[in-house]
Each structure stands twice: as C-alpha cells, then as structure tokens.
Design a protein around this motif. Structure first.
Motif, PDB file in Angstrom:
ATOM      1  N   THR A  41       0.829  -1.201   0.000  1.00 46.34           N
ATOM      2  CA  THR A  41       0.000   0.000   0.000  1.00 46.34           C
ATOM      3  C   THR A  41       0.864   1.252   0.000  1.00 46.34           C
ATOM      4  O   THR A  41       1.986   1.239   0.489  1.00 46.34           O
ATOM      5  N   VAL A  42       0.310   2.310  -0.564  1.00 43.62           N
ATOM      6  CA  VAL A  42       0.905   3.641  -0.517  1.00 43.62           C
ATOM      7  C   VAL A  42      -0.189   4.573  -0.013  1.00 43.62           C
ATOM      8  O   VAL A  42      -1.312   4.539  -0.502  1.00 43.62           O
ATOM      9  N   SER A  43       0.152   5.408   0.973  1.00 43.23           N
ATOM     10  CA  SER A  43      -0.834   6.308   1.546  1.00 43.23           C
ATOM     11  C   SER A  43      -0.180   7.658   1.831  1.00 43.23           C
ATOM     12  O   SER A  43       0.918   7.719   2.376  1.00 43.23           O
ATOM     13  N   GLN A  44      -0.852   8.726   1.456  1.00 45.18           N
ATOM     14  CA  GLN A  44      -0.342  10.064   1.740  1.00 45.18           C
ATOM     15  C   GLN A  44      -0.789  10.463   3.137  1.00 45.18           C
ATOM     16  O   GLN A  44      -1.984  10.562   3.424  1.00 45.18           O
ATOM     17  N   LEU A  45       0.193  10.694   4.045  1.00 46.03           N
ATOM     18  CA  LEU A  45      -0.102  11.045   5.430  1.00 46.03           C
ATOM     19  C   LEU A  45      -0.288  12.540   5.604  1.00 46.03           C
ATOM     20  O   LEU A  45      -1.156  12.985   6.349  1.00 46.03           O
ATOM     21  N   CYS A  53       4.275   0.675   2.224  1.00 50.47           N
ATOM     22  CA  CYS A  53       4.393  -0.625   2.879  1.00 50.47           C
ATOM     23  C   CYS A  53       4.766  -1.666   1.848  1.00 50.47           C
ATOM     24  O   CYS A  53       4.123  -1.782   0.805  1.00 50.47           O
ATOM     25  N   SER A  54       5.818  -2.423   2.144  1.00 54.90           N
ATOM     26  CA  SER A  54       6.223  -3.539   1.285  1.00 54.90           C
ATOM     27  C   SER A  54       6.803  -4.642   2.158  1.00 54.90           C
ATOM     28  O   SER A  54       7.530  -4.371   3.111  1.00 54.90           O
ATOM     29  N   VAL A  58       7.283  -0.868   6.810  1.00 54.15           N
ATOM     30  CA  VAL A  58       6.506   0.325   6.500  1.00 54.15           C
ATOM     31  C   VAL A  58       7.486   1.490   6.578  1.00 54.15           C
ATOM     32  O   VAL A  58       8.157   1.674   7.599  1.00 54.15           O
ATOM     33  N   GLN A  59       7.597   2.241   5.484  1.00 54.63           N
ATOM     34  CA  GLN A  59       8.509   3.377   5.439  1.00 54.63           C
ATOM     35  C   GLN A  59       7.716   4.669   5.322  1.00 54.63           C
ATOM     36  O   GLN A  59       6.748   4.742   4.562  1.00 54.63           O
ATOM     37  N   VAL A  60       8.150   5.686   6.061  1.00 55.17           N
ATOM     38  CA  VAL A  60       7.572   7.016   5.968  1.00 55.17           C
ATOM     39  C   VAL A  60       8.632   7.881   5.285  1.00 55.17           C
ATOM     40  O   VAL A  60       9.749   8.011   5.787  1.00 55.17           O
TER      41      VAL A  60
END
Length: 157
Positions: A41-45, A53-54, A58-60
């Motif tokens: 998943t890719v999400s804009q925070l 996430c891979s 989970v990387q920010v």
C-alpha cells in the motif's frame, strides 16, 4: 496514480508520479524490473509525507523518497511477518497477515495491539469507516466464516 520503485540502497524510494490532468503520454520511461518494490500500500499522510508498505517494512518518506522522521513519526516500522494489508490510523498502523494482525505506534514503533491465531486464516474485508475482518478455520474445507468489526483502535494523539 503513483507507481513506486526502489533504488539499490533500499533506503531511498523513487516515485513515478502521473499527472492525471496532463494530456501527454503517462508511460514514457519504465524503471528496470529488478528495482521494483512489491508494494502492499501507498498512503499520503501529510502534504509532503508518504507511507509505503512492502513485505515486512513500513517506510515514511518525503516526496523525494527520503526517510522522514519526526517526534510524531518513526521513519520505519518493522514487522516479523509479510504484511498482506495495512490500515493507516492517525498515530499507528494495523498490519494484517494470514493468521491475524499487529498494530504498531508511529511514534515508538512498539506493538500496540495484536491478534494471532494459527488455527484461523484472516482476511481484511474493508477499512473505510469500519475495519471488517473475516476469519475461517485453516483445518476445514467448509466454507463457514466469521466476520468481525474491529473496535478500540481510537487515536491517542
């Protein structure tokens, strides 16, 4: 629409950003296939912060793909299992795997909640407003399942 691939050092992500308002060709150049990251998943925070996430990480990162940490966010969260689905909350994430889920705090990377039952297989059905989880027995071929509404994951910030 965004696609994501990873550089060789695994610390820097590159985003292939597509402007949907552009009339030009979207797919002009493609990254090498051996550098592609298997993204869950890719999400804009925030305006300039993206969560990727891979596998078990989970990387920010910022919009340039560089790790972004602050007092509120750890740059990386690590899990002991391959993440199959992810729900992003304000102060934590819920990472789902085939036998349950684990919640981790953005701030401390500590486990905040956990469900693990090797006798069941879990599937995330929805997470828009309610988090809906389906479980079925691993040792039976019957099609019977239980459906759960997860509660108690309020933000604590």
């Amino acid at each position: 629409m965004t696609s994501c691939f990873c550089r060789a050092d695994r610390r820097h992500l590159s985003f292939d950003i597509i402007n949907l308002n552009s009339a030009s060709s979207w797919f002009v150049e493609h990254p090498p296939q051996d550098n592609l990251l298997d993204v869950v998943t890719v999400s804009q925070l925030e305006k300039d912060t993206v969560l990727v996430c891979s596998d078990r990480i989970v990387q920010v990162v910022n919009l340039n793909g560089r790790p972004k940490s602050s007092k509120k966010l750890s740059a990386e969260l690590h899990f002991d299992f391959p993440v199959e689905a992810l729900v992003v909350l304000q102060d934590s994430v819920l990472a789902f795997h085939k036998n349950g889920m684990q919640g981790r705090s953005f701030k401390t990377n500590e486990v905040t909640q956990e469900i693990c039952d090797k006798s069941k297989m879990f599937t995330l059905l929805g997470s828009e407003r309610l988090i809906i989880l389906k479980s079925s027995q691993t040792d039976t071929s019957e099609g019977k399942s239980n459906v759960y509404l997860l509660t108690g994951h309020e933000n604590t910030m």
